[in-house]
Design an enzyme around this catalytic site. Structure first.
Site, mmCIF file in Angstrom:
data_model
loop_
_atom_site.group_PDB
_atom_site.id
_atom_site.type_symbol
_atom_site.label_atom_id
_atom_site.label_comp_id
_atom_site.label_asym_id
_atom_site.label_seq_id
_atom_site.Cartn_x
_atom_site.Cartn_y
_atom_site.Cartn_z
ATOM 1 N N TYR A 143 0.487 -1.490 -0.194
ATOM 2 C CA TYR A 143 -0.066 -0.030 0.295
ATOM 3 C C TYR A 143 0.599 1.482 -0.376
ATOM 4 O O TYR A 143 0.647 1.726 -0.980
ATOM 5 C CB TYR A 143 -0.642 -0.369 0.934
ATOM 6 C CG TYR A 143 -1.952 0.535 1.088
ATOM 7 C CD1 TYR A 143 -3.027 1.096 0.304
ATOM 8 C CD2 TYR A 143 -2.056 1.800 1.740
ATOM 9 C CE1 TYR A 143 -4.135 1.730 0.115
ATOM 10 C CE2 TYR A 143 -2.389 3.625 2.015
ATOM 11 C CZ TYR A 143 -3.802 3.331 0.852
ATOM 12 O OH TYR A 143 -4.826 4.370 0.925
ATOM 13 N N ASP A 147 -17.456 3.808 -8.166
ATOM 14 C CA ASP A 147 -16.646 4.190 -6.902
ATOM 15 C C ASP A 147 -16.064 6.262 -7.321
ATOM 16 O O ASP A 147 -15.816 6.832 -8.392
ATOM 17 C CB ASP A 147 -15.389 3.620 -7.462
ATOM 18 C CG ASP A 147 -13.918 3.607 -6.375
ATOM 19 O OD1 ASP A 147 -14.054 4.304 -5.831
ATOM 20 O OD2 ASP A 147 -13.168 3.263 -6.288
ATOM 21 N N HIS A 168 -15.746 1.539 -4.374
ATOM 22 C CA HIS A 168 -14.291 1.548 -3.120
ATOM 23 C C HIS A 168 -14.024 0.346 -3.072
ATOM 24 O O HIS A 168 -12.706 -0.268 -3.295
ATOM 25 C CB HIS A 168 -13.808 3.442 -2.513
ATOM 26 C CG HIS A 168 -12.684 3.081 -2.473
ATOM 27 N ND1 HIS A 168 -11.771 3.752 -4.039
ATOM 28 C CD2 HIS A 168 -11.105 2.759 -1.782
ATOM 29 C CE1 HIS A 168 -10.679 3.515 -3.097
ATOM 30 N NE2 HIS A 168 -10.286 3.813 -2.240
#
Length: 704
Positions: free
Chosen positions: A469, A635, A674
């Site tokens: 990430y 999203d 999302h």
């Protein structure tokens, strides 16, 4: 295998001038998600990817095993409001968690709210909840199709009946009741109310500015709500309010983006008739302050002021000059959270080399005890200052979760197992987790977890999934995943989770080391993780897949551009791919604190160097890995235009290159956002497609 990709129209007339640099944007038209041409583009992309994903001999077996293993009871830690206990529970394959209530911990549970009854396809999800001080009313938010927009409703707890109250155009909102039980604070976007009207929310890309703070009296209409605070001179600022645990103060926290810094304003709780008048306790963005508790005007905060790994401080805000006294000093570990419980205790959670440590302190800061924990993560902890007990949930890569209960009134304070999650058919003893530290390009030591079958041979031929990430001060700690244990167990895979810079694993310095002009460190750290796995003979490039979502999707996009030779496959989920225009859509402006903004010449200079959309090039020596770009049409966090423009560019630049035999595919989910609130059925289908793609790309066979 040869692939024929949809011919996407290119508008070469669209060229932006960034400080003298001409940057073409031929797929600008893909930024309008509701346009008929964009809808057709999405349909054509799915027509290419769906048959390929369905062709995998692994897919049906993975889907069946995923459905089987995922069908286990999942329970959240109980929390007390009023005289009742509440908890979230999913029986196994329910699309959404159900909220239950109990009169006592050993009493028969009763359903308070079941979101599964609110839509046929399970796409209506329960978001935020907040209970009145007496526990008799619950304000709750519902979101549809994965959108960040919420509609707030109010439910009477006694008879599980909704009142007429309905609040719309709510996003990124606080939800905090005043202690008179008459109403609550929340945030809304009046600009969206004016622009969208009754249109479906979630597909629009309009920038979210001018968030305002309102107070709603129960039993009135939204039109009657009182605007309590706004900042018209700073349209990007956002302000949430918290009512202190004694009900006597309102604490306002103001942020200017995703940077973990905030201003703190406080006012005494008073009758709400209009704009609140606040005392500016902290009126700069120099540090982060999180309210913990107060005794009258003496307030206690968790902060990183002069402490990059955070500490606990205290000050009397009634004095003419604010003077902080230290309660718990900064340590070598990162202070993750503090909960004040049973009046005079603090539950303190640290992160030590990406593993949680949980302690109990008194209000002077003195350490009383350290709770015994295995290697893993404290995923939640419930308990307020008025509560005499806490519940906390613990999980790890190979443990689906344990909820502990700890009575703080006893002479001997020790947690006992309250609920043990069991996954039928999963034997964690067959696997092992290890943590390694490897060197990045600049010599920085980076931690990485590796999960695999016990006794796995390091023969350079193991299918490996590398996840990362690296952003926004977010720490990636151990967590249980059914799909990942299936990958390790039935695809003989190796899972590697790299705790790269940009996250919060080692505090502010670690975060700053991977943000703004230092963002390239994040990509270097991730590529060094891949090189370590290859050097140590876990795998080889042809057997290595990288994966990340959101900011992690950006990570994947940048790395395949910079080192296409290093990976056999890449899965980028809901990624930020256009680093020159991300700030122009929905909440993207808040990310400039981590990324920078192309409107500024010095920041444009580094953004253009790694922006995934702008760095796709034919490589003379290597083709790109197999690529799967995944997004959802609703999203409204990282809007789908990022993924759509990126896949169009990949297919245009690389699709005609004879070396490029690896597929370049997009999977666009309908009525999905999302990630949060995604129904279980959609999750299983999406994950099955993802691992089918990985199996095809890395040439993996199923092992029973």
């Amino acid at each position: 295998m040869a692939f024929t990709y949809p011919a996407a129209r290119r508008d070469d007339a669209v060229v932006d001038d960034f400080h003298g640099t001409q940057v073409p944007d031929p797929y600008r038209w893909l930024e309008n998600p509701d346009d008929a041409e964009v809808v057709r583009f999405v349909e054509e992309q799915n027509k290419v990817s769906e048959p390929y994903l369905n062709s995998s001999p692994v897919r049906a077996k993975f889907n069946a095993r995923m459905t089987e293993l995922f069908d286990y009871p999942k329970r959240g830690a109980p929390f007390k409001r009023g005289e009742r206990y509440f908890y979230h529970h999913n029986s196994g394959l329910q699309n959404q968690y159900v909220l239950y209530m109990q009169e006592a911990l050993d009493a028969e549970p009763k359903v308070l709210l079941d979101p599964n009854t609110l839509s046929e396809d399970g796409t209506v999800a329960l978001g935020s909840t907040a209970f009145s001080e007496d526990g008799k009313l619950m304000a709750y938010g519902l979101s549809s199709s994965g959108s960040d927009w919420m509609t707030i409703k109010v439910r009477r707890v006694d008879d599980q009946t909704d009142l007429a109250d309905e609040l719309k155009f709510v996003k990124f909102s606080c939800l905090s009741w005043t202690h008179d039980n008459k109403g609550f604070f929340y945030n809304r976007y009046d600009d969206a109310m004016a622009q969208q009207g009754d249109k479906d929310l979630g597909t629009e890309t309009d920038i979210n500015l001018n968030q305002k703070l309102y107070y709603h009296f129960v039993g009135t209409t939204q039109a009657e709500d009182i605007m309590c605070f706004d900042i018209p001179e700073h349209p990007k600022w956002m302000a949430g309010i918290e009512v202190t645990d004694d009900g006597k103060y309102f604490v306002l926290s103001i942020t200017e983006g995703c940077e973990p810094v905030n201003r703190v304003y406080v006012c005494e709780a008073t009758a709400i008739t209009g704009q609140l008048q606040f005392q500016k306790v902290v009126d700069n963005f120099d540090a982060e302050y999180e309210y913990l508790c107060n005794d009258g005007p003496v307030f206690t905060f968790k902060t990183d002021l002069d402490a990059p790994r955070k500490r606990v401080v205290r000050a009397d805000i009634s004095l003419p000059e604010l003077k902080w006294s230290e309660v718990i000093a900064e340590t070598a570990d990162v202070l993750e959270f503090v909960s004040v419980v049973n009046h005079n205790f603090m539950v303190v959670c640290y992160l030590r080399d990406v593993k949680n440590v949980l302690e109990l302190h008194d209000m002077s800061g003195k350490l009383l005890t350290t709770f015994p924990l295995d290697i893993g993560s404290v995923s939640s902890c419930t308990g307020r200052r008025k509560d005499s007990a806490i519940f906390f949930s613990f999980t790890s890569f190979l443990s689906p979760g344990t909820i502990f209960h700890c009575d703080l009134t006893k002479d001997k304070i020790e947690p006992i197992v309250f609920y043990q999650t069991e996954v039928k058919g999963f034997d964690g003893s067959k696997f092992e987790t290890k943590q390694v530290f490897y060197e990045s390009k600049d010599g920085t030591k980076i931690p990485m977890f590796i999960v695999c079958r016990k006794g796995m041979e390091l023969n350079q031929n193991n299918p490996t999934l590398l996840y990362g990430y690296g952003g926004f001060d977010i720490s990636i700690t151990p967590s249980f995943s059914v799909s990942r244990v299936i990958f390790c167990g039935h695809l003989n895979g190796v899972l590697a989770v790299a705790n790269i810079r940009g996250g919060g694993e080692y505090g502010k310095v670690w975060h700053k080391g991977g943000s703004l002009a230092n963002k390239q460190n994040v990509f270097d750290d991730f590529q060094a993780a891949a090189e370590y796995l290859i050097k140590e003979k876990y795998t080889q490039p042809a057997k290595l897949c990288i994966n990340g979502g959101s900011n992690g999707g950006l990570l994947v996009g940048a790395c395949i551009n910079q080192r296409p030779d290093l990976f056999g496959a890449a899965v980028a989920q809901v990624g930020v791919m256009d680093m020159l225009r991300f700030h122009k859509f929905t909440i993207g402006h808040a990310w400039t604190t981590d990324y920078g903004c192309a409107d500024k010449p010095d920041e444009f200079a580094y953004l253009i160097k790694y922006s995934p959309l702008h760095n796709v090039r034919v490589n003379d020596k290597s083709q790109y890995p197999a690529v799967l770009v995944m997004t959802g049409d609703h999203d409204d966090r990282v809007v789908p235009l990022h993924s759509l423009k990126f896949i169009a560019t990949l297919q245009h630049v690389l699709g005609s290159d004879p070396k490029q035999t690896n597929p370049l595919l997009a999977r666009v989910e309908v009525k999905a956002g999302h990630g949060r609130g995604k129904p279980t059925k959609k999750v299983i289908e999406e994950i099955s497609d993802m691992y089918s793609f990985i199996a095809l790309s890395l040439k993996i066979e199923w092992v029973d």
